[in-house]
Design a protein around this motif. Structure first.
Motif, short mmCIF file in Angstrom:
data_model
loop_
_atom_site.label_atom_id
_atom_site.label_comp_id
_atom_site.label_asym_id
_atom_site.label_seq_id
_atom_site.Cartn_x
_atom_site.Cartn_y
_atom_site.Cartn_z
N LEU A 227 -7.18 -39.41 -36.38
CA LEU A 227 -6.94 -40.85 -36.22
C LEU A 227 -7.08 -41.58 -37.55
O LEU A 227 -6.19 -42.33 -37.95
CB LEU A 227 -7.93 -41.44 -35.21
CG LEU A 227 -7.84 -42.95 -35.01
CD1 LEU A 227 -6.52 -43.33 -34.34
CD2 LEU A 227 -9.02 -43.48 -34.20
N LEU B 134 -4.57 -48.05 -37.06
CA LEU B 134 -5.44 -47.57 -35.99
C LEU B 134 -5.09 -48.18 -34.63
O LEU B 134 -5.05 -47.48 -33.62
CB LEU B 134 -6.90 -47.86 -36.34
CG LEU B 134 -7.42 -47.23 -37.64
CD1 LEU B 134 -8.90 -47.50 -37.80
CD2 LEU B 134 -7.16 -45.74 -37.67
N GLU C 226 -6.46 -31.96 -41.09
CA GLU C 226 -5.07 -32.42 -41.13
C GLU C 226 -4.19 -31.43 -41.89
O GLU C 226 -3.05 -31.16 -41.50
CB GLU C 226 -4.99 -33.81 -41.77
CG GLU C 226 -3.61 -34.41 -41.73
CD GLU C 226 -3.56 -35.81 -42.35
OE1 GLU C 226 -2.51 -36.47 -42.24
OE2 GLU C 226 -4.56 -36.22 -42.98
N LYS D 182 -6.71 -41.65 -41.08
CA LYS D 182 -6.06 -40.94 -42.17
C LYS D 182 -5.27 -41.93 -43.01
O LYS D 182 -5.05 -43.08 -42.62
CB LYS D 182 -5.16 -39.83 -41.65
CG LYS D 182 -4.04 -40.32 -40.74
CD LYS D 182 -3.24 -39.15 -40.19
CE LYS D 182 -2.14 -39.62 -39.25
NZ LYS D 182 -1.38 -38.48 -38.69
N ALA E 32 -2.60 -44.76 -41.77
CA ALA E 32 -2.59 -44.91 -40.32
C ALA E 32 -2.87 -46.37 -39.93
O ALA E 32 -3.67 -47.05 -40.57
CB ALA E 32 -3.63 -44.00 -39.68
N GLU F 283 -2.25 -46.46 -32.77
CA GLU F 283 -2.61 -45.19 -32.14
C GLU F 283 -3.49 -45.41 -30.91
O GLU F 283 -3.32 -44.74 -29.88
CB GLU F 283 -3.34 -44.29 -33.15
CG GLU F 283 -2.50 -43.88 -34.35
CD GLU F 283 -1.33 -42.98 -33.97
OE1 GLU F 283 -1.39 -42.35 -32.90
OE2 GLU F 283 -0.36 -42.92 -34.74
N SER G 210 -5.07 -33.85 -33.71
CA SER G 210 -4.60 -34.95 -34.56
C SER G 210 -5.80 -35.64 -35.19
O SER G 210 -6.93 -35.54 -34.71
CB SER G 210 -3.79 -35.94 -33.72
OG SER G 210 -2.64 -35.33 -33.18
#
Length: 323
Positions: free
Chosen positions: A74, A81, A57, A76, A79, A84, A72
């Motif tokens: 996922l 999830l 990242e 992190k 985030a 996304e 990218s």
């Protein structure tokens, strides 16, 4: 040339900590994790994957000329999830018929693997949100790169250090001269973790040779940009990469490829050839200099079809990805 990884890799990683906490245990007041039977320190596989994700990242590689290479991350900090994953499902299945649930799930899985480096590397559970993925064989992606827990070679003696501060948090504590806090550290420990890369799973997620190069760079640099008061001195000391290349004559290409994909020798026996011991006269380690690390493998005795790459010896100029 960027292609799907076709060779099995068995990797031994050595790393150490000095006056720090490599992996705190939330069930024990954030003390360094410890194995109670032997008192050896442990570092979770999730912790090591976190370092790899953070490096990728931070590095933020440019998208490859190959459209199937997104970078990218996922999983992190901060985030959501399902947001996304649902976005990926929408992008991948736009225009597909409502009845084609299996095809939709497959298309969504491939889209997410293409866009997110950590999915095609470590895998992920994708069936946590949209109904398209629930109950589908594509709802769980098994990644080609898998870590074991790291474990120290010798017992550790974690220390609890009391620290003070001259500032306070709450208004009602303003009259106090100072407040107290605590830190937990390991004076010194050398750890080993193992990592395995499987070509059959690389084929499913699209994990490529470019991804592999990036992974090895991240592995060697995973502590460089992870400095903190708790992890000020963590260093990767060894990366022993046993690559399986096949033992057959070049004329027998099909069998050679099969051996390279499935492996030519047992991983645990390859790892046993990297011997770590204390220097003579030392009863416990205080620094890396107190250890003797010897690879007993040579070109003559290394099992046929296996090549050893000592990747910690590679100079920085060989790295292909830069900030």
């Amino acid at each position: 040339m960027n292609s799907i990884v076709a060779n099995r890799h068995d990797i031994l990683v050595l790393f150490d900590v000095t006056q720090g906490n490599p992996n705190g245990d939330p069930d024990a007041g954030n003390m360094p994790r410890i194995e109670p039977n032997s008192n050896r320190g442990i570092v979770s596989d999730v912790c090591l994957k976190r370092k790899i994700r953070n490096y990728i990242e931070l590095l933020n590689p440019e998208r490859s000329t190959d459209p199937d290479q997104g970078y990218s991350i996922l999983v992190k900090q901060g985030a959501v999830l399902n947001n996304e994953i649902d976005k990926g499902i929408k992008e991948a299945t736009e225009g597909m018929r409502e009845a084609d649930k299996t095809k939709k799930a497959e298309a969504a899985m491939h889209w997410l693997c293409r866009e997110f480096y950590d999915i095609r590397t470590f895998g992920a559970v994708l069936s946590t949100g949209d109904d398209v993925m629930k109950g589908s064989a594509y709802g769980q992606v098994r990644g080609p790169v898998q870590f074991t827990f790291g474990q120290s070679f010798h017992p550790i003696a974690p220390l609890e250090i009391t620290v003070t501060r001259c500032a306070v948090t709450k208004e009602e504590d303003a009259t106090k001269e100072r407040t107290m806090g605590h830190k937990h550290i390991v004076p010194y420990a050398l750890y080993a973790a193992k990592c395995y890369i499987s070509p059959p799973f690389a084929k499913r997620t699209g994990f490529s040779t470019r991804d592999l190069d990036l992974f090895f760079e991240a592995l060697s640099e995973m502590f460089t940009h992870d400095r903190s008061a708790a992890r000020g001195e963590m260093v990767v000391r060894g990366i022993y990469d046993f690559e399986h290349v096949g033992s057959q004559h070049p004329n027998n290409a099909a069998q050679n490829e099969r051996e390279a994909r499935l492996g030519c020798y047992h991983a645990h026996k390859l790892f046993e050839g990297i011997q770590v011991s204390l220097e003579d006269g030392k009863s416990f380690p205080e620094s890396f200099d107190d250890y003797r690390v010897v690879s007993t493998w040579t070109e003559e005795n290394l099992p046929k079809g296996v090549v050893l790459h000592e990747r910690h010896e590679l100079p920085c100029k060989t790295m292909k990805f830069k900030f």
